[in-house]
Design an enzyme around this catalytic site. Structure first.
Site, PDB file in Angstrom:
ATOM      1  CG  ASN A  46      -0.215  -0.256   2.778  1.00  0.00           C
ATOM      2  OD1 ASN A  46       0.838  -0.770   2.534  1.00  0.00           O
ATOM      3  ND2 ASN A  46      -1.119   0.189   2.964  1.00  0.00           N
ATOM      4  CD  GLU A  48      -1.360   4.799   4.153  1.00  0.00           C
ATOM      5  OE1 GLU A  48      -0.415   6.148   5.348  1.00  0.00           O
ATOM      6  OE2 GLU A  48      -2.291   3.737   4.904  1.00  0.00           O
ATOM      7  CB  CYS A  57      -5.145  -1.644  -1.846  1.00  0.00           C
ATOM      8  SG  CYS A  57      -6.984  -0.955  -0.743  1.00  0.00           S
ATOM      9  CD  GLU A  59      -5.581  -6.287  -0.648  1.00  0.00           C
ATOM     10  OE1 GLU A  59      -4.957  -4.986  -1.065  1.00  0.00           O
ATOM     11  OE2 GLU A  59      -6.451  -6.320  -0.073  1.00  0.00           O
ATOM     12  CB  CYS A  87     -11.078  -2.627   0.976  1.00  0.00           C
ATOM     13  SG  CYS A  87     -10.320  -1.928  -1.029  1.00  0.00           S
ATOM     14  CB  CYS A  90      -8.943  -5.106  -3.367  1.00  0.00           C
ATOM     15  SG  CYS A  90      -7.507  -2.967  -3.249  1.00  0.00           S
TER      16      CYS A  90
HETATM   17  N1  THU Z   1      -5.178  -1.503   2.707  1.00  0.00           N
HETATM   18  C1  THU Z   1      -4.572  -2.227   1.780  1.00  0.00           C
HETATM   19  O1  THU Z   1      -3.529  -2.016   1.557  1.00  0.00           O
HETATM   20  N2  THU Z   1      -5.096  -3.194   1.381  1.00  0.00           N
HETATM   21  C2  THU Z   1      -7.103  -4.045   1.893  1.00  0.00           C
HETATM   22  O2  THU Z   1      -7.194  -4.406   0.749  1.00  0.00           O
HETATM   23  C3  THU Z   1      -7.234  -2.409   2.824  1.00  0.00           C
HETATM   24  C4  THU Z   1      -6.226  -1.333   3.475  1.00  0.00           C
HETATM   25  C5  THU Z   1      -4.703  -0.250   2.494  1.00  0.00           C
HETATM   26  C6  THU Z   1      -4.822   0.907   2.132  1.00  0.00           C
HETATM   27  C7  THU Z   1      -4.971   1.910   3.460  1.00  0.00           C
HETATM   28  O3  THU Z   1      -2.904   2.388   3.498  1.00  0.00           O
HETATM   29  C8  THU Z   1      -4.808   1.034   4.978  1.00  0.00           C
HETATM   30  O4  THU Z   1      -4.564  -0.253   4.764  1.00  0.00           O
HETATM   31  C9  THU Z   1      -5.487   1.624   5.670  1.00  0.00           C
HETATM   32  O5  THU Z   1      -6.937   1.770   5.761  1.00  0.00           O
END
Ligand code: THU
Length: 176
Positions: A46, A48, A57, A59, A87, A90
């Protein structure tokens, strides 16, 4: 069939990508990896952003990484993090490149790395009643989007077509 060795490599790729997560806002690091039809593994984490909505994300980062290398069909996907669950966005992106057989491995990295557990499910199980690109007719309308690798499809077309040397021999024969 995915051998335990291949699954171990897939898990290792997701776990190691998790270490590269850029998550100063949530402090929630996630790593992901995909095993493509050609047997190659691609990873992502991920990433940000101060403008929160721009975050990607793990994935999707892993899948987009594979797609950019012309690898489409996904045999397996792995997600590593704290109680990992993809999520909704994804899940839909994973669905796009998956079949009913695409396995999904969830690696729970608790604070104690020795307690790492791996659960197996499938992309389709994670998104019942998905918006299906095939059922919707959208994919059929655009053959460019087919799930196979474009390189693979091009190679198949070349195999079906006679090679230029054979063609020229035949052409030469006709000219005589
Ligand atoms: N996140 C992911 O990378 N994958 C997911 O399926 C759920 C959330 C990340 C996004 C964000 O950077 C952090 O987790 C918190 O939401």
């Amino acid at each position: 069939m995915k051998s335990p060795k291949v699954i171990a490599r897939l898990v290792e790729a997701a776990v190691s990508a998790q270490k590269h997560a850029y998550c100063p806002y949530s402090r929630f690091a996630v790593g992901a990896s995909v095993l493509t039809e050609s047997g190659r593994i691609f990873a992502g984490c991920n990433v940000e952003n101060a403008s929160y909505g721009l975050t990607i994300c793990a994935e999707r980062a892993a899948i987009f990484n594979a797609i950019s290398r012309n690898q489409r069909g996904m045999k397996a996907i792995c997600i590593a993090g704290r109680s990992p669950k993809p999520c909704g966005a994804c899940r839909q992106v994973m669905f796009e490149f998956s079949t009913k057989e695409t396995a999904l491995y969830l690696v729970d990295l608790n604070s104690n790395p020795r307690r790492q557990t791996v659960k197996r499910t499938s992309v389709h199980a994670m998104l019942p009643s998905a918006f299906d690109p095939l059922a919707s007719g959208l994919l059929a309308a655009n053959p460019q989007n087919l799930l196979r690798n474009r390189a693979g499809a091009a190679a198949k077309r070349r195999r079906r077509r006679p090679s230029p040397s054979k063609k020229s021999k035949r052409a030469r024969g006709r000219r005589k």
